[in-house]
Write an enzyme that holds these catalytic residues in place. Structure first.
Site, PDB file in Angstrom:
ATOM      1  N   HIS A 165       0.838  -1.200   0.000  1.00 30.66           N
ATOM      2  CA  HIS A 165       0.000   0.000   0.000  1.00 30.66           C
ATOM      3  C   HIS A 165       0.878   1.257   0.000  1.00 30.66           C
ATOM      4  O   HIS A 165       0.650   2.193  -0.773  1.00 30.66           O
ATOM      5  CB  HIS A 165      -0.915  -0.023   1.227  1.00 30.66           C
ATOM      6  CG  HIS A 165      -1.774   1.180   1.380  1.00 30.66           C
ATOM      7  ND1 HIS A 165      -3.112   1.199   1.035  1.00 30.66           N
ATOM      8  CD2 HIS A 165      -1.497   2.422   1.831  1.00 30.66           C
ATOM      9  CE1 HIS A 165      -3.596   2.403   1.281  1.00 30.66           C
ATOM     10  NE2 HIS A 165      -2.641   3.169   1.771  1.00 30.66           N
ATOM     11  N   GLU A 166       1.897   1.276   0.841  1.00 32.73           N
ATOM     12  CA  GLU A 166       2.767   2.459   0.916  1.00 32.73           C
ATOM     13  C   GLU A 166       3.508   2.690  -0.396  1.00 32.73           C
ATOM     14  O   GLU A 166       3.608   3.828  -0.877  1.00 32.73           O
ATOM     15  CB  GLU A 166       3.772   2.299   2.063  1.00 32.73           C
ATOM     16  CG  GLU A 166       3.164   2.161   3.445  1.00 32.73           C
ATOM     17  CD  GLU A 166       2.257   3.318   3.792  1.00 32.73           C
ATOM     18  OE1 GLU A 166       2.451   4.422   3.265  1.00 32.73           O
ATOM     19  OE2 GLU A 166       1.330   3.124   4.586  1.00 32.73           O
ATOM     20  N   HIS A 169       1.393   4.394  -2.967  1.00 31.94           N
ATOM     21  CA  HIS A 169       1.276   5.854  -2.832  1.00 31.94           C
ATOM     22  C   HIS A 169       2.397   6.547  -3.608  1.00 31.94           C
ATOM     23  O   HIS A 169       2.181   7.562  -4.265  1.00 31.94           O
ATOM     24  CB  HIS A 169       1.359   6.276  -1.356  1.00 31.94           C
ATOM     25  CG  HIS A 169       0.057   6.186  -0.616  1.00 31.94           C
ATOM     26  ND1 HIS A 169      -1.107   6.782  -1.064  1.00 31.94           N
ATOM     27  CD2 HIS A 169      -0.259   5.579   0.554  1.00 31.94           C
ATOM     28  CE1 HIS A 169      -2.078   6.545  -0.197  1.00 31.94           C
ATOM     29  NE2 HIS A 169      -1.596   5.813   0.790  1.00 31.94           N
ATOM     30  N   GLU A 226      -6.323   7.012  -1.098  1.00 29.15           N
ATOM     31  CA  GLU A 226      -6.328   5.805  -0.272  1.00 29.15           C
ATOM     32  C   GLU A 226      -6.905   4.623  -1.041  1.00 29.15           C
ATOM     33  O   GLU A 226      -6.386   3.517  -0.995  1.00 29.15           O
ATOM     34  CB  GLU A 226      -7.153   6.034   1.000  1.00 29.15           C
ATOM     35  CG  GLU A 226      -6.445   6.880   2.026  1.00 29.15           C
ATOM     36  CD  GLU A 226      -5.096   6.300   2.404  1.00 29.15           C
ATOM     37  OE1 GLU A 226      -5.015   5.110   2.737  1.00 29.15           O
ATOM     38  OE2 GLU A 226      -4.111   7.031   2.332  1.00 29.15           O
TER      39      GLU A 226
END
Ligand SMILES: [Zn+2]
Length: 304
Positions: A165-166, A169, A226
Protein backbone atom coordinates in the site's frame (compact mmCIF):
# COMPACT_ATOMS: atom_id res chain seq x y z
CA UNK A 1 -0.46 -5.56 -16.11
CA UNK A 2 -2.10 -4.73 -12.84
CA UNK A 3 -5.45 -6.19 -13.68
CA UNK A 4 -7.27 -5.12 -10.55
CA UNK A 5 -6.64 -1.50 -11.45
CA UNK A 6 -9.86 -1.21 -13.28
CA UNK A 7 -10.31 2.53 -13.53
CA UNK A 8 -7.06 3.72 -14.36
CA UNK A 9 -3.33 5.66 -9.13
CA UNK A 10 5.72 15.06 16.51
CA UNK A 11 7.40 13.26 17.80
CA UNK A 12 7.49 11.93 14.37
CA UNK A 13 5.14 9.39 15.74
CA UNK A 14 2.30 10.50 13.59
CA UNK A 15 0.28 8.21 11.45
CA UNK A 16 1.13 8.16 7.78
CA UNK A 17 -0.57 7.11 4.65
CA UNK A 18 -3.04 4.31 5.12
CA UNK A 19 -1.95 3.62 8.62
CA UNK A 20 -3.58 6.63 10.11
CA UNK A 21 -6.62 4.68 11.01
CA UNK A 22 -5.87 4.39 14.67
CA UNK A 23 -3.39 6.89 15.89
CA UNK A 24 -4.89 10.12 17.15
CA UNK A 25 -3.26 13.12 15.56
CA UNK A 26 -1.78 15.82 17.75
CA UNK A 27 -3.58 19.18 17.90
CA UNK A 28 -0.64 20.80 16.12
CA UNK A 29 -0.80 18.42 13.23
CA UNK A 30 -4.54 18.74 13.03
CA UNK A 31 -4.15 22.52 12.77
CA UNK A 32 -1.50 22.14 10.09
CA UNK A 33 -3.73 19.78 8.16
CA UNK A 34 -6.67 22.15 8.30
CA UNK A 35 -4.48 24.95 7.09
CA UNK A 36 -2.98 22.96 4.25
CA UNK A 37 -6.24 21.71 2.98
CA UNK A 38 -7.67 25.20 2.98
CA UNK A 39 -4.68 26.32 0.94
CA UNK A 40 -5.02 23.38 -1.38
CA UNK A 41 -8.56 24.38 -2.25
CA UNK A 42 -7.42 27.87 -3.16
CA UNK A 43 -4.68 26.53 -5.38
CA UNK A 44 -6.55 23.61 -6.82
CA UNK A 45 -6.84 25.22 -10.21
CA UNK A 46 -3.32 26.59 -10.28
CA UNK A 47 -1.17 23.51 -10.77
CA UNK A 48 -3.28 20.53 -11.70
CA UNK A 49 -2.02 17.67 -13.81
CA UNK A 50 -3.66 14.45 -14.86
CA UNK A 51 -2.07 11.33 -13.42
CA UNK A 52 -0.97 9.06 -16.26
CA UNK A 53 -1.95 5.91 -14.42
CA UNK A 54 -5.22 6.83 -12.76
CA UNK A 55 -6.40 9.68 -14.97
CA UNK A 56 -7.19 11.65 -11.83
CA UNK A 57 -6.35 15.34 -11.67
CA UNK A 58 -3.67 16.08 -9.05
CA UNK A 59 -2.31 19.29 -7.57
CA UNK A 60 1.36 19.14 -8.57
CA UNK A 61 3.42 22.22 -7.76
CA UNK A 62 6.73 20.34 -7.72
CA UNK A 63 8.14 18.21 -10.50
CA UNK A 64 8.51 14.51 -9.92
CA UNK A 65 12.31 14.74 -10.05
CA UNK A 66 12.21 17.48 -7.43
CA UNK A 67 9.85 15.42 -5.26
CA UNK A 68 12.24 12.47 -5.50
CA UNK A 69 15.43 14.42 -4.81
CA UNK A 70 13.94 16.38 -1.91
CA UNK A 71 12.37 13.26 -0.43
CA UNK A 72 15.85 11.68 -0.42
CA UNK A 73 17.22 14.73 1.41
CA UNK A 74 14.45 14.53 4.00
CA UNK A 75 14.74 10.75 4.35
CA UNK A 76 18.50 10.86 4.88
CA UNK A 77 18.06 13.54 7.51
CA UNK A 78 15.34 11.56 9.27
CA UNK A 79 17.28 8.29 9.19
CA UNK A 80 20.42 10.07 10.38
CA UNK A 81 18.42 11.35 13.33
CA UNK A 82 16.99 7.90 14.10
CA UNK A 83 20.49 6.46 13.71
CA UNK A 84 21.95 8.88 16.27
CA UNK A 85 19.30 7.75 18.72
CA UNK A 86 20.08 4.11 17.88
CA UNK A 87 16.53 3.57 16.73
CA UNK A 88 17.28 1.91 13.41
CA UNK A 89 16.99 -1.84 13.69
CA UNK A 90 19.53 -3.86 11.72
CA UNK A 91 20.84 -7.39 11.84
CA UNK A 92 17.65 -8.93 13.21
CA UNK A 93 15.52 -11.64 11.61
CA UNK A 94 12.68 -9.10 11.45
CA UNK A 95 14.77 -6.55 9.56
CA UNK A 96 15.98 -9.24 7.14
CA UNK A 97 12.38 -10.31 6.53
CA UNK A 98 11.30 -6.75 5.84
CA UNK A 99 14.05 -6.47 3.24
CA UNK A 100 13.03 -9.73 1.59
CA UNK A 101 9.31 -8.84 1.50
CA UNK A 102 9.90 -5.30 0.32
CA UNK A 103 12.30 -6.36 -2.41
CA UNK A 104 9.74 -8.81 -3.77
CA UNK A 105 7.14 -6.03 -3.78
CA UNK A 106 9.50 -3.60 -5.50
CA UNK A 107 10.12 -6.16 -8.24
CA UNK A 108 6.38 -6.03 -8.96
CA UNK A 109 6.27 -2.25 -8.60
CA UNK A 110 8.88 -2.00 -11.33
CA UNK A 111 6.72 -4.11 -13.63
CA UNK A 112 3.82 -1.77 -12.90
CA UNK A 113 5.90 1.36 -13.42
CA UNK A 114 9.14 0.56 -15.29
CA UNK A 115 10.78 3.95 -14.71
CA UNK A 116 10.79 3.20 -10.98
CA UNK A 117 13.59 0.67 -11.63
CA UNK A 118 15.87 3.72 -11.51
CA UNK A 119 14.66 4.80 -8.08
CA UNK A 120 17.07 4.37 -5.16
CA UNK A 121 14.70 2.10 -3.26
CA UNK A 122 15.51 1.77 0.44
CA UNK A 123 13.73 0.49 3.53
CA UNK A 124 14.61 0.87 7.22
CA UNK A 125 13.01 -0.61 10.32
CA UNK A 126 12.52 2.01 13.03
CA UNK A 127 12.68 0.58 16.52
CA UNK A 128 9.72 2.32 18.09
CA UNK A 129 7.42 -0.37 19.49
CA UNK A 130 4.60 2.04 20.33
CA UNK A 131 4.27 3.39 16.81
CA UNK A 132 2.06 1.61 14.30
CA UNK A 133 3.25 3.15 11.11
CA UNK A 134 5.03 2.85 7.76
CA UNK A 135 5.66 5.12 4.80
CA UNK A 136 7.11 5.33 1.33
CA UNK A 137 8.29 8.70 0.05
CA UNK A 138 8.58 9.79 -3.57
CA UNK A 139 11.40 7.80 -5.16
CA UNK A 140 10.95 4.72 -2.94
CA UNK A 141 12.44 5.76 0.41
CA UNK A 142 10.61 3.64 2.99
CA UNK A 143 10.39 2.89 6.69
CA UNK A 144 8.30 0.68 8.93
CA UNK A 145 8.01 1.02 12.71
CA UNK A 146 8.29 -1.91 15.08
CA UNK A 147 4.84 -1.22 16.52
CA UNK A 148 3.59 -3.17 13.50
CA UNK A 149 4.89 -6.30 15.20
CA UNK A 150 4.74 -5.29 18.86
CA UNK A 151 1.21 -3.88 18.81
CA UNK A 152 -0.44 -5.32 15.70
CA UNK A 153 1.43 -8.65 15.67
CA UNK A 154 1.47 -8.43 11.90
CA UNK A 155 2.29 -11.57 9.91
CA UNK A 156 4.62 -11.54 6.91
CA UNK A 157 1.61 -11.38 4.58
CA UNK A 158 0.22 -8.43 6.53
CA UNK A 159 3.58 -6.64 6.43
CA UNK A 160 3.50 -7.16 2.65
CA UNK A 161 0.06 -5.54 2.51
CA UNK A 162 1.27 -2.55 4.51
CA UNK A 163 4.34 -2.03 2.37
CA UNK A 164 2.47 -2.72 -0.88
CA UNK A 165 0.00 0.00 0.00
CA UNK A 166 2.77 2.46 0.92
CA UNK A 167 4.74 1.72 -2.26
CA UNK A 168 1.59 2.35 -4.26
CA UNK A 169 1.28 5.85 -2.83
CA UNK A 170 4.74 6.59 -4.25
CA UNK A 171 4.06 4.91 -7.60
CA UNK A 172 0.88 6.94 -8.01
CA UNK A 173 2.61 10.26 -7.19
CA UNK A 174 0.63 10.79 -4.02
CA UNK A 175 3.71 12.01 -2.14
CA UNK A 176 4.34 14.58 -4.84
CA UNK A 177 0.71 15.63 -4.51
CA UNK A 178 0.95 16.09 -0.74
CA UNK A 179 4.27 17.91 -1.04
CA UNK A 180 2.52 20.32 -3.34
CA UNK A 181 -0.16 20.89 -0.75
CA UNK A 182 2.53 21.56 1.87
CA UNK A 183 4.46 23.89 -0.42
CA UNK A 184 1.36 25.84 -1.26
CA UNK A 185 1.92 27.92 1.82
CA UNK A 186 4.99 29.42 3.44
CA UNK A 187 2.99 29.78 6.62
CA UNK A 188 2.25 26.09 6.35
CA UNK A 189 5.93 25.33 6.06
CA UNK A 190 6.62 27.42 9.14
CA UNK A 191 4.06 25.30 10.97
CA UNK A 192 5.78 22.24 9.52
CA UNK A 193 8.96 23.25 11.31
CA UNK A 194 7.07 22.98 14.59
CA UNK A 195 5.85 19.52 13.73
CA UNK A 196 9.27 18.38 12.56
CA UNK A 197 11.16 19.77 15.52
CA UNK A 198 9.22 18.64 18.56
CA UNK A 199 10.54 19.91 21.86
CA UNK A 200 11.71 16.56 23.14
CA UNK A 201 13.65 15.59 20.07
CA UNK A 202 16.44 16.81 17.92
CA UNK A 203 15.01 19.04 15.23
CA UNK A 204 15.54 18.30 11.58
CA UNK A 205 17.39 20.90 9.55
CA UNK A 206 15.03 20.86 6.62
CA UNK A 207 13.69 23.77 4.62
CA UNK A 208 11.63 24.35 1.52
CA UNK A 209 10.79 21.33 -0.60
CA UNK A 210 12.69 18.94 1.68
CA UNK A 211 10.59 20.08 4.64
CA UNK A 212 7.52 19.58 2.47
CA UNK A 213 8.70 16.06 1.64
CA UNK A 214 9.06 15.22 5.33
CA UNK A 215 5.70 16.74 6.10
CA UNK A 216 4.04 15.01 3.16
CA UNK A 217 4.30 11.64 4.85
CA UNK A 218 2.49 13.03 7.88
CA UNK A 219 -0.38 14.56 5.97
CA UNK A 220 -3.41 12.43 5.19
CA UNK A 221 -4.13 11.23 1.72
CA UNK A 222 -7.48 11.92 0.13
CA UNK A 223 -10.13 9.26 -0.02
CA UNK A 224 -9.37 8.77 -3.72
CA UNK A 225 -5.66 8.32 -3.02
CA UNK A 226 -6.33 5.81 -0.27
CA UNK A 227 -8.64 3.85 -2.52
CA UNK A 228 -6.08 3.86 -5.35
CA UNK A 229 -3.28 2.71 -3.04
CA UNK A 230 -5.46 -0.04 -1.57
CA UNK A 231 -6.21 -1.36 -5.03
CA UNK A 232 -2.69 -1.25 -6.47
CA UNK A 233 -1.08 -2.34 -3.18
CA UNK A 234 -3.12 -5.50 -2.73
CA UNK A 235 -2.32 -6.50 -6.30
CA UNK A 236 1.42 -5.84 -5.97
CA UNK A 237 1.41 -8.05 -2.87
CA UNK A 238 -0.57 -10.83 -4.60
CA UNK A 239 1.80 -10.78 -7.57
CA UNK A 240 4.74 -10.98 -5.17
CA UNK A 241 3.19 -14.10 -3.58
CA UNK A 242 1.51 -12.62 -0.50
CA UNK A 243 -2.01 -13.56 0.49
CA UNK A 244 -4.53 -10.80 -0.35
CA UNK A 245 -6.70 -12.04 2.50
CA UNK A 246 -4.06 -10.50 4.79
CA UNK A 247 -5.23 -7.04 3.74
CA UNK A 248 -8.53 -7.73 5.49
CA UNK A 249 -7.04 -9.37 8.60
CA UNK A 250 -4.64 -6.44 8.91
CA UNK A 251 -7.51 -3.95 9.01
CA UNK A 252 -9.42 -6.10 11.44
CA UNK A 253 -6.44 -6.24 13.77
CA UNK A 254 -5.87 -2.52 13.53
CA UNK A 255 -9.52 -1.90 14.19
CA UNK A 256 -9.25 -3.81 17.44
CA UNK A 257 -6.36 -1.70 18.69
CA UNK A 258 -8.78 1.03 19.70
CA UNK A 259 -7.80 4.64 20.02
CA UNK A 260 -9.50 7.73 18.81
CA UNK A 261 -10.40 7.96 15.16
CA UNK A 262 -8.41 10.70 13.45
CA UNK A 263 -10.18 13.84 12.33
CA UNK A 264 -9.64 13.12 8.65
CA UNK A 265 -11.60 9.90 8.87
CA UNK A 266 -14.50 11.81 7.41
CA UNK A 267 -12.65 12.08 4.11
CA UNK A 268 -11.60 8.45 4.12
CA UNK A 269 -13.57 5.33 3.38
CA UNK A 270 -15.11 3.96 6.56
CA UNK A 271 -13.20 0.98 7.99
CA UNK A 272 -16.13 -1.30 7.19
CA UNK A 273 -16.33 -0.11 3.59
CA UNK A 274 -12.60 -0.41 3.19
CA UNK A 275 -12.53 -3.90 4.62
CA UNK A 276 -15.37 -5.00 2.33
CA UNK A 277 -13.66 -3.58 -0.72
CA UNK A 278 -10.35 -5.22 0.15
CA UNK A 279 -12.18 -8.50 0.62
CA UNK A 280 -13.71 -8.19 -2.83
CA UNK A 281 -10.40 -7.25 -4.47
CA UNK A 282 -8.63 -10.02 -2.55
CA UNK A 283 -11.10 -12.61 -3.80
CA UNK A 284 -10.41 -11.62 -7.39
CA UNK A 285 -6.67 -11.78 -6.78
CA UNK A 286 -6.60 -15.23 -5.16
CA UNK A 287 -5.61 -16.99 -8.44
CA UNK A 288 -2.85 -14.42 -9.02
CA UNK A 289 -1.59 -14.97 -5.48
CA UNK A 290 -1.68 -18.77 -5.70
CA UNK A 291 0.25 -18.75 -8.98
CA UNK A 292 2.90 -16.44 -7.54
CA UNK A 293 3.09 -18.45 -4.33
CA UNK A 294 3.58 -21.74 -6.16
CA UNK A 295 6.03 -20.30 -8.66
CA UNK A 296 7.66 -17.32 -6.97
CA UNK A 297 8.55 -14.67 -9.53
CA UNK A 298 12.25 -13.80 -9.75
CA UNK A 299 13.04 -10.77 -7.65
CA UNK A 300 16.09 -8.85 -8.73
CA UNK A 301 17.76 -6.97 -5.88
CA UNK A 302 16.38 -3.44 -6.00
CA UNK A 303 16.89 -2.36 -2.42
CA UNK A 304 19.98 -0.44 -1.50
ZN1 LIG B 1 -2.59 5.17 2.42
Amino acid sequence: MVTASSSSAARRKTENNQLHLLVAASPTINAVRRFFYGSALALALAGCAENQITGRSQLLLVSESQAISQSAVAYNEMMGDFGKKKEIETGTARAAKVHEITNRLVAQAVRFRPDSANWKWEVQVINDPKTVNAFCMAGGKMAIYTGMWEKVHATDDEIAEVMGHEISHALLNHTQERMSVALSSQVGLAAAAIVLAPRDRTGLALTGAAAAAALAIQLPNSRESESEADQVGIELAARAGYDPAAAVTLWDKMGKLGGQPPEFLSTHPSPEHRSARLKELGGKLQPVYLTAKNTPPPAQQYLK
